[in-house]
Scaffold this motif. Sequence first.
Motif, PDB file in Angstrom:
ATOM      1  N   GLY A  75      -7.558   3.651  -5.772  1.00  0.00           N
ATOM      2  CA  GLY A  75      -7.352   2.519  -6.680  1.00  0.00           C
ATOM      3  C   GLY A  75      -5.963   1.918  -6.613  1.00  0.00           C
ATOM      4  O   GLY A  75      -5.482   1.583  -5.539  1.00  0.00           O
TER       5      GLY A  75
ATOM      6  N   GLY B  51      -7.068  -5.054   1.486  1.00  0.00           N
ATOM      7  CA  GLY B  51      -5.751  -5.313   0.896  1.00  0.00           C
ATOM      8  C   GLY B  51      -5.527  -6.813   0.690  1.00  0.00           C
ATOM      9  O   GLY B  51      -4.958  -7.230  -0.330  1.00  0.00           O
TER      10      GLY B  51
ATOM     11  N   THR C  33      -1.249  -0.390  -4.011  1.00  0.00           N
ATOM     12  CA  THR C  33      -2.670  -0.090  -3.822  1.00  0.00           C
ATOM     13  C   THR C  33      -2.786   1.268  -3.132  1.00  0.00           C
ATOM     14  O   THR C  33      -1.953   1.636  -2.305  1.00  0.00           O
ATOM     15  CB  THR C  33      -3.395  -1.178  -3.010  1.00  0.00           C
ATOM     16  OG1 THR C  33      -2.829  -1.238  -1.697  1.00  0.00           O
ATOM     17  CG2 THR C  33      -3.282  -2.550  -3.671  1.00  0.00           C
ATOM     18  N   LEU C  34      -3.826   2.027  -3.514  1.00  0.00           N
ATOM     19  CA  LEU C  34      -3.946   3.417  -3.070  1.00  0.00           C
ATOM     20  C   LEU C  34      -5.283   3.681  -2.376  1.00  0.00           C
ATOM     21  O   LEU C  34      -5.835   4.768  -2.514  1.00  0.00           O
ATOM     22  CB  LEU C  34      -3.813   4.349  -4.280  1.00  0.00           C
ATOM     23  CG  LEU C  34      -2.554   4.200  -5.153  1.00  0.00           C
ATOM     24  CD1 LEU C  34      -2.699   5.006  -6.442  1.00  0.00           C
ATOM     25  CD2 LEU C  34      -1.313   4.650  -4.384  1.00  0.00           C
ATOM     26  N   GLY C  35      -5.819   2.701  -1.676  1.00  0.00           N
ATOM     27  CA  GLY C  35      -7.091   2.898  -0.974  1.00  0.00           C
ATOM     28  C   GLY C  35      -8.176   3.366  -1.916  1.00  0.00           C
ATOM     29  O   GLY C  35      -8.386   2.778  -2.982  1.00  0.00           O
TER      30      GLY C  35
ATOM     31  N   ASN D 285       0.876  -1.168   0.000  1.00  0.00           N
ATOM     32  CA  ASN D 285       0.000   0.000   0.000  1.00  0.00           C
ATOM     33  C   ASN D 285       0.920   1.226   0.000  1.00  0.00           C
ATOM     34  O   ASN D 285       2.145   1.100  -0.014  1.00  0.00           O
ATOM     35  CB  ASN D 285      -1.003  -0.037   1.158  1.00  0.00           C
ATOM     36  CG  ASN D 285      -0.337   0.041   2.529  1.00  0.00           C
ATOM     37  OD1 ASN D 285       0.803   0.489   2.662  1.00  0.00           O
ATOM     38  ND2 ASN D 285      -1.040  -0.397   3.553  1.00  0.00           N
TER      39      ASN D 285
ATOM     40  N   VAL E 128     -18.640   3.173   2.525  1.00  0.00           N
ATOM     41  CA  VAL E 128     -17.552   2.340   3.035  1.00  0.00           C
ATOM     42  C   VAL E 128     -17.966   1.878   4.434  1.00  0.00           C
ATOM     43  O   VAL E 128     -18.271   2.706   5.292  1.00  0.00           O
ATOM     44  CB  VAL E 128     -16.237   3.155   3.136  1.00  0.00           C
ATOM     45  CG1 VAL E 128     -15.157   2.333   3.804  1.00  0.00           C
ATOM     46  CG2 VAL E 128     -15.794   3.619   1.767  1.00  0.00           C
TER      47      VAL E 128
ATOM     48  N   ALA F 101     -11.983  -5.855  -4.154  1.00  0.00           N
ATOM     49  CA  ALA F 101     -11.613  -5.115  -2.938  1.00  0.00           C
ATOM     50  C   ALA F 101     -12.673  -4.068  -2.600  1.00  0.00           C
ATOM     51  O   ALA F 101     -12.972  -3.831  -1.425  1.00  0.00           O
ATOM     52  CB  ALA F 101     -10.239  -4.469  -3.113  1.00  0.00           C
TER      53      ALA F 101
END
Length: 349
Positions: free
Chosen positions: A246, A285, A241-243, A189, A278, A325
Amino acid sequence: MSKPTSRCAVRGSINTDEYFYVKSSVRTGETISSHRYERRVGGKGANQAIAIVKAGGVADFYGTIGADGLWVKKVVSEHGLDDSKIIVSDVPTGRAIIQIANNGENCIILFPGANHSKMHEEGWASRGPENKFPECSHILLQNEIHFESTLYALNNSRNATTIYNPSPMPSVDEIRGFPWNKVDWLIVNEGEAEDLYNALHEANSVRIAGSSPPEISRSHHELLVLLSAQPAFLTTNIICTLGKDGVLAFIPAFHRPKTAHETPSFMQLPAATLQGDVRDTTGAGDCFAGYFVQGLMEFGPHAKVGREISEQDLARILKTCVQAAGMCVERQGTIDSIPTRAEVDARMA
Ligand code: ADP
Ligand code: NA
């Protein structure tokens, strides 16, 4: 004739996670009550292995529990994961004690317990030089087992494709001495990418005595330009990964610049559009990592990116991962919130 199938060895953690919901986290000398309690199966190894299975793949999960963790074994098998390679040791099952305060902040105590047992490696090491790691086409590792167990898997990986999600981050010394050339795919991440870059970059640069590095805020792209330029990652494919933003991927076979003056290009995909809010990002992850590995495995046991797997193929794999995800964050829970492949496909249709 049927195609040879891929199978992924996951050498990783499996935990009892205990959630205590409290008004605010306990302080020194204080005793507080929690108004809600939940017990869930956790451990990044088990989570990611279950994600592979839900994505439609075959995972051989090599974890270790104590006699107190038999219920955990039962739950993972109810989620479709073959539990026959989980060893029961004399040490208690790894455990996380998690306080969730009313404001959403959490405090965690982690006890590695049986996750740090080396019984699997001791068994494998005794099988002779040619068979020191079980047969598999892919190996997926995190960082919740003993560091030596991770190194053992990489050093005996032979021709398997290796995927490493270094979470939680190893120490700076461990990062600097790590055999990164044995890692085909790095999944991190943003915070982990930053930590890796800082550890590796400082090892290669001279620090002026007394000065501390300036606090810099970098864009996702800038960070990945710097990380992918590290000599350690000459041949490593990086998935960052970028929360809610994306994912960003750097694939040397496609994106390595030909001259020193060119900047590398990346593959970037936005996060999935959510249906609703959310609810719980725990496990997103891990869901991503499991779906990613199965995405690679679908191209066959020996498929390599830049050869059998094209840039378009990779974009399709990543699209499925962000969708899976995204569905995971829409739902409460960790392994319970990992969607099945059929659910993901239905959303993408
Ligand atoms: P980790 O949970 O390991 O810190 P990230 O926070 O980067 O990893 O999340 C992993 C993936 O989960 C992201 O690449 C994204 O696809 C998905 N995801 C996470 N948070 C959100 C969000 N708020 N909205 C949509 N997707 C999300
Ligand atoms: Na979730």
